[in-house]
Motif scaffolding. Structure first.
Motif, PDB file in Angstrom:
ATOM      1  N   TYR A  42      38.211  45.901  50.536  1.00  0.00           N
ATOM      2  CA  TYR A  42      38.009  45.823  48.823  1.00  0.00           C
ATOM      3  C   TYR A  42      38.811  47.221  48.434  1.00  0.00           C
ATOM      4  O   TYR A  42      38.449  48.217  48.184  1.00  0.00           O
ATOM      5  CB  TYR A  42      36.807  45.914  48.084  1.00  0.00           C
ATOM      6  N   THR A  54      40.902  48.288  46.154  1.00  0.00           N
ATOM      7  CA  THR A  54      41.109  48.603  44.505  1.00  0.00           C
ATOM      8  C   THR A  54      39.617  48.473  43.774  1.00  0.00           C
ATOM      9  O   THR A  54      38.878  47.803  44.175  1.00  0.00           O
ATOM     10  CB  THR A  54      42.272  48.185  43.927  1.00  0.00           C
ATOM     11  N   LYS A  55      39.820  49.499  42.511  1.00  0.00           N
ATOM     12  CA  LYS A  55      38.465  49.480  41.815  1.00  0.00           C
ATOM     13  C   LYS A  55      38.319  47.916  41.210  1.00  0.00           C
ATOM     14  O   LYS A  55      37.300  47.450  41.041  1.00  0.00           O
ATOM     15  CB  LYS A  55      38.703  50.306  40.824  1.00  0.00           C
ATOM     16  N   GLU A  56      39.517  47.234  40.955  1.00  0.00           N
ATOM     17  CA  GLU A  56      39.597  46.121  40.389  1.00  0.00           C
ATOM     18  C   GLU A  56      38.975  45.094  41.403  1.00  0.00           C
ATOM     19  O   GLU A  56      38.029  44.098  40.914  1.00  0.00           O
ATOM     20  CB  GLU A  56      40.955  45.564  40.188  1.00  0.00           C
ATOM     21  N   SER A  57      39.399  45.148  42.433  1.00  0.00           N
ATOM     22  CA  SER A  57      38.693  44.121  43.716  1.00  0.00           C
ATOM     23  C   SER A  57      37.089  44.231  43.893  1.00  0.00           C
ATOM     24  O   SER A  57      36.469  43.318  44.730  1.00  0.00           O
ATOM     25  CB  SER A  57      39.519  44.308  45.037  1.00  0.00           C
ATOM     26  N   ARG A  58      36.709  45.649  43.442  1.00  0.00           N
ATOM     27  CA  ARG A  58      35.072  45.627  43.723  1.00  0.00           C
ATOM     28  C   ARG A  58      34.372  45.328  42.515  1.00  0.00           C
ATOM     29  O   ARG A  58      33.013  45.453  42.557  1.00  0.00           O
ATOM     30  CB  ARG A  58      35.131  47.231  43.977  1.00  0.00           C
ATOM     31  N   ARG A  59      34.957  44.784  41.602  1.00  0.00           N
ATOM     32  CA  ARG A  59      34.144  44.565  40.227  1.00  0.00           C
ATOM     33  C   ARG A  59      33.053  43.292  40.573  1.00  0.00           C
ATOM     34  O   ARG A  59      32.180  43.274  39.804  1.00  0.00           O
ATOM     35  CB  ARG A  59      35.023  44.073  39.121  1.00  0.00           C
ATOM     36  N   SER A  60      33.284  42.565  41.578  1.00  0.00           N
ATOM     37  CA  SER A  60      32.305  41.423  41.834  1.00  0.00           C
ATOM     38  C   SER A  60      31.356  41.846  42.799  1.00  0.00           C
ATOM     39  O   SER A  60      30.295  41.106  43.022  1.00  0.00           O
ATOM     40  CB  SER A  60      33.245  40.301  42.526  1.00  0.00           C
TER      41      SER A  60
END
Length: 209
Positions: free
Chosen positions: A107, A109-115
Protein backbone atom coordinates in the motif's frame (compact mmCIF):
# COMPACT_ATOMS: atom_id res chain seq x y z
CA UNK A 1 7.69 -22.86 27.30
CA UNK A 2 6.21 -21.98 30.69
CA UNK A 3 6.35 -18.31 31.68
CA UNK A 4 7.15 -16.88 28.26
CA UNK A 5 5.19 -14.09 26.58
CA UNK A 6 3.34 -16.16 23.99
CA UNK A 7 1.74 -13.15 22.29
CA UNK A 8 5.09 -11.49 21.76
CA UNK A 9 6.46 -14.77 20.42
CA UNK A 10 3.71 -14.87 17.79
CA UNK A 11 4.37 -11.27 16.78
CA UNK A 12 8.17 -11.37 16.67
CA UNK A 13 9.06 -15.00 15.95
CA UNK A 14 6.16 -16.28 13.84
CA UNK A 15 4.49 -13.16 12.38
CA UNK A 16 2.31 -14.87 9.75
CA UNK A 17 -0.47 -17.07 11.12
CA UNK A 18 -3.49 -18.90 9.77
CA UNK A 19 -6.68 -17.37 11.17
CA UNK A 20 -10.21 -18.75 11.17
CA UNK A 21 -13.52 -16.92 11.56
CA UNK A 22 -16.95 -18.49 11.16
CA UNK A 23 -19.13 -17.49 8.20
CA UNK A 24 -22.90 -16.95 8.22
CA UNK A 25 -23.48 -20.70 8.20
CA UNK A 26 -21.22 -21.15 11.21
CA UNK A 27 -18.49 -22.81 9.15
CA UNK A 28 -14.82 -21.81 9.63
CA UNK A 29 -13.12 -19.81 6.87
CA UNK A 30 -9.33 -19.52 7.03
CA UNK A 31 -6.88 -16.93 5.74
CA UNK A 32 -3.26 -15.90 6.31
CA UNK A 33 -2.78 -12.90 8.60
CA UNK A 34 0.37 -10.96 9.52
CA UNK A 35 0.55 -10.07 13.21
CA UNK A 36 2.08 -6.60 13.12
CA UNK A 37 2.28 -5.61 16.76
CA UNK A 38 1.68 -6.87 20.27
CA UNK A 39 1.57 -5.85 23.89
CA UNK A 40 1.37 -7.91 27.08
CA UNK A 41 -2.29 -8.80 26.57
CA UNK A 42 -3.16 -8.49 22.88
CA UNK A 43 -2.19 -8.81 19.22
CA UNK A 44 -2.75 -6.28 16.42
CA UNK A 45 -3.28 -6.86 12.69
CA UNK A 46 -4.55 -5.05 9.62
CA UNK A 47 -7.19 -5.84 7.06
CA UNK A 48 -9.13 -3.95 4.41
CA UNK A 49 -12.76 -3.09 4.98
CA UNK A 50 -13.74 -4.49 1.59
CA UNK A 51 -12.61 -8.03 2.40
CA UNK A 52 -14.80 -10.91 3.45
CA UNK A 53 -12.44 -11.39 6.39
CA UNK A 54 -13.34 -7.91 7.66
CA UNK A 55 -17.05 -8.62 7.39
CA UNK A 56 -16.74 -11.91 9.25
CA UNK A 57 -14.72 -10.27 12.03
CA UNK A 58 -17.34 -7.56 12.46
CA UNK A 59 -20.22 -10.04 12.53
CA UNK A 60 -18.60 -12.55 14.85
CA UNK A 61 -16.22 -10.54 17.05
CA UNK A 62 -14.28 -13.74 17.63
CA UNK A 63 -11.46 -15.56 15.86
CA UNK A 64 -8.96 -18.39 16.22
CA UNK A 65 -5.44 -18.60 14.87
CA UNK A 66 -2.45 -20.91 14.73
CA UNK A 67 1.18 -20.02 14.08
CA UNK A 68 4.10 -22.41 13.61
CA UNK A 69 7.83 -21.79 13.98
CA UNK A 70 10.33 -24.35 12.71
CA UNK A 71 11.76 -25.97 9.61
CA UNK A 72 10.03 -29.34 9.96
CA UNK A 73 7.58 -31.15 12.22
CA UNK A 74 10.13 -32.32 14.77
CA UNK A 75 11.73 -28.90 15.15
CA UNK A 76 8.57 -26.83 15.32
CA UNK A 77 6.67 -25.04 18.05
CA UNK A 78 3.04 -24.09 17.51
CA UNK A 79 0.79 -21.59 19.28
CA UNK A 80 -2.98 -21.62 18.91
CA UNK A 81 -5.23 -18.82 20.19
CA UNK A 82 -8.96 -18.18 20.25
CA UNK A 83 -10.57 -15.05 21.56
CA UNK A 84 -12.40 -11.76 21.14
CA UNK A 85 -11.50 -9.16 18.51
CA UNK A 86 -12.47 -5.51 18.08
CA UNK A 87 -11.88 -2.89 15.41
CA UNK A 88 -9.64 0.01 16.42
CA UNK A 89 -9.77 1.99 13.18
CA UNK A 90 -6.95 3.84 11.41
CA UNK A 91 -5.14 5.65 14.22
CA UNK A 92 -2.52 2.94 14.74
CA UNK A 93 -1.83 2.39 11.01
CA UNK A 94 1.19 4.77 10.66
CA UNK A 95 2.89 3.08 13.62
CA UNK A 96 2.22 -0.37 12.19
CA UNK A 97 3.62 0.61 8.79
CA UNK A 98 6.83 1.85 10.43
CA UNK A 99 7.19 -1.44 12.29
CA UNK A 100 6.39 -3.47 9.15
CA UNK A 101 8.09 -1.63 6.29
CA UNK A 102 7.11 -4.17 3.64
CA UNK A 103 3.54 -2.89 3.92
CA UNK A 104 4.64 0.31 2.17
CA UNK A 105 5.24 -1.73 -0.98
CA UNK A 106 1.77 -3.28 -0.82
CA UNK A 107 0.00 0.00 0.00
CA UNK A 108 2.45 2.71 -1.23
CA UNK A 109 0.27 5.83 -0.92
CA UNK A 110 -1.99 7.40 1.69
CA UNK A 111 -4.88 7.03 -0.71
CA UNK A 112 -4.29 3.29 -1.08
CA UNK A 113 -4.36 2.88 2.72
CA UNK A 114 -7.76 4.45 3.24
CA UNK A 115 -9.50 1.08 3.18
CA UNK A 116 -7.28 -0.34 5.92
CA UNK A 117 -8.28 -0.74 9.54
CA UNK A 118 -6.66 -2.23 12.63
CA UNK A 119 -8.07 -5.06 14.70
CA UNK A 120 -7.04 -6.13 18.17
CA UNK A 121 -7.25 -9.68 19.52
CA UNK A 122 -7.57 -8.72 23.15
CA UNK A 123 -8.99 -11.51 25.30
CA UNK A 124 -8.91 -15.27 25.09
CA UNK A 125 -7.11 -18.55 25.66
CA UNK A 126 -4.25 -20.33 23.98
CA UNK A 127 -2.02 -23.37 23.87
CA UNK A 128 1.72 -23.79 23.31
CA UNK A 129 2.78 -27.08 21.69
CA UNK A 130 6.50 -27.74 21.20
CA UNK A 131 7.74 -30.88 19.45
CA UNK A 132 11.32 -29.61 19.45
CA UNK A 133 11.56 -30.45 23.15
CA UNK A 134 12.24 -34.04 24.22
CA UNK A 135 9.76 -35.01 25.53
CA UNK A 136 7.40 -32.57 23.87
CA UNK A 137 5.85 -29.72 25.89
CA UNK A 138 2.29 -28.46 26.07
CA UNK A 139 1.08 -25.45 28.07
CA UNK A 140 -2.24 -23.64 28.20
CA UNK A 141 -2.59 -19.94 29.03
CA UNK A 142 -5.07 -17.06 29.11
CA UNK A 143 -4.57 -13.43 28.05
CA UNK A 144 -6.38 -10.15 28.52
CA UNK A 145 -9.20 -10.42 31.02
CA UNK A 146 -10.02 -14.02 30.12
CA UNK A 147 -10.08 -16.63 32.85
CA UNK A 148 -8.07 -19.78 32.35
CA UNK A 149 -10.28 -22.46 30.83
CA UNK A 150 -10.64 -25.77 32.66
CA UNK A 151 -8.37 -28.19 30.84
CA UNK A 152 -9.43 -31.61 29.68
CA UNK A 153 -6.81 -34.33 29.59
CA UNK A 154 -6.18 -38.02 30.20
CA UNK A 155 -5.75 -38.98 33.85
CA UNK A 156 -5.48 -42.25 35.76
CA UNK A 157 -7.97 -43.17 38.48
CA UNK A 158 -7.71 -45.33 41.58
CA UNK A 159 -8.81 -48.33 39.49
CA UNK A 160 -5.16 -48.57 38.35
CA UNK A 161 -3.43 -51.78 39.52
CA UNK A 162 0.08 -50.81 38.42
CA UNK A 163 0.30 -53.23 35.51
CA UNK A 164 2.46 -50.72 33.55
CA UNK A 165 0.85 -51.43 30.19
CA UNK A 166 0.16 -47.72 29.74
CA UNK A 167 3.82 -46.88 30.21
CA UNK A 168 4.78 -49.37 27.50
CA UNK A 169 2.57 -47.76 24.85
CA UNK A 170 3.09 -44.08 25.73
CA UNK A 171 4.99 -42.46 22.80
CA UNK A 172 6.40 -39.69 25.02
CA UNK A 173 7.14 -41.89 28.05
CA UNK A 174 5.30 -39.37 30.19
CA UNK A 175 3.59 -41.79 32.59
CA UNK A 176 5.10 -42.01 36.07
CA UNK A 177 4.66 -45.58 37.32
CA UNK A 178 6.60 -45.12 40.57
CA UNK A 179 3.34 -45.32 42.49
CA UNK A 180 -0.20 -46.64 42.18
CA UNK A 181 -2.20 -45.18 40.58
CA UNK A 182 0.25 -44.17 37.88
CA UNK A 183 0.38 -40.44 37.01
CA UNK A 184 0.43 -38.82 33.57
CA UNK A 185 2.81 -35.84 33.34
CA UNK A 186 0.44 -33.52 31.55
CA UNK A 187 2.96 -31.07 30.07
CA UNK A 188 4.44 -33.89 27.97
CA UNK A 189 1.21 -35.68 26.98
CA UNK A 190 0.25 -35.87 23.28
CA UNK A 191 -3.40 -36.66 24.10
CA UNK A 192 -3.17 -39.67 21.77
CA UNK A 193 -5.28 -41.93 24.00
CA UNK A 194 -3.00 -44.98 23.72
CA UNK A 195 -2.98 -45.41 27.50
CA UNK A 196 -6.75 -45.45 27.65
CA UNK A 197 -7.07 -48.02 24.89
CA UNK A 198 -4.57 -50.44 26.48
CA UNK A 199 -5.69 -50.22 30.12
CA UNK A 200 -7.32 -53.53 31.19
CA UNK A 201 -8.93 -51.88 34.24
CA UNK A 202 -10.49 -48.94 32.33
CA UNK A 203 -8.58 -46.74 34.78
CA UNK A 204 -7.68 -44.03 32.27
CA UNK A 205 -10.31 -41.35 31.78
CA UNK A 206 -10.68 -38.16 29.73
CA UNK A 207 -11.88 -35.00 31.45
CA UNK A 208 -10.88 -32.39 33.97
CA UNK A 209 -9.64 -34.94 36.47
Amino acid sequence: MAGMNYLQYIHKNIHTVVAAVADDAGLPVTCAVDIMDSDENSLFFLTARGKGFYKRLKRRGYMALTGIKGTDTLSCAAISLRGKVRELGAEKIPEMFEKNLYMKEIYPTKESRRSLTVFQLYEGNGEWFDLAQKPMERFSFAFGQAASKPEEYYYITDACTGCRRCEAVCPQKCIDISGVPAVIRQIHCLHCGSCRMICPQNAVRWGEG
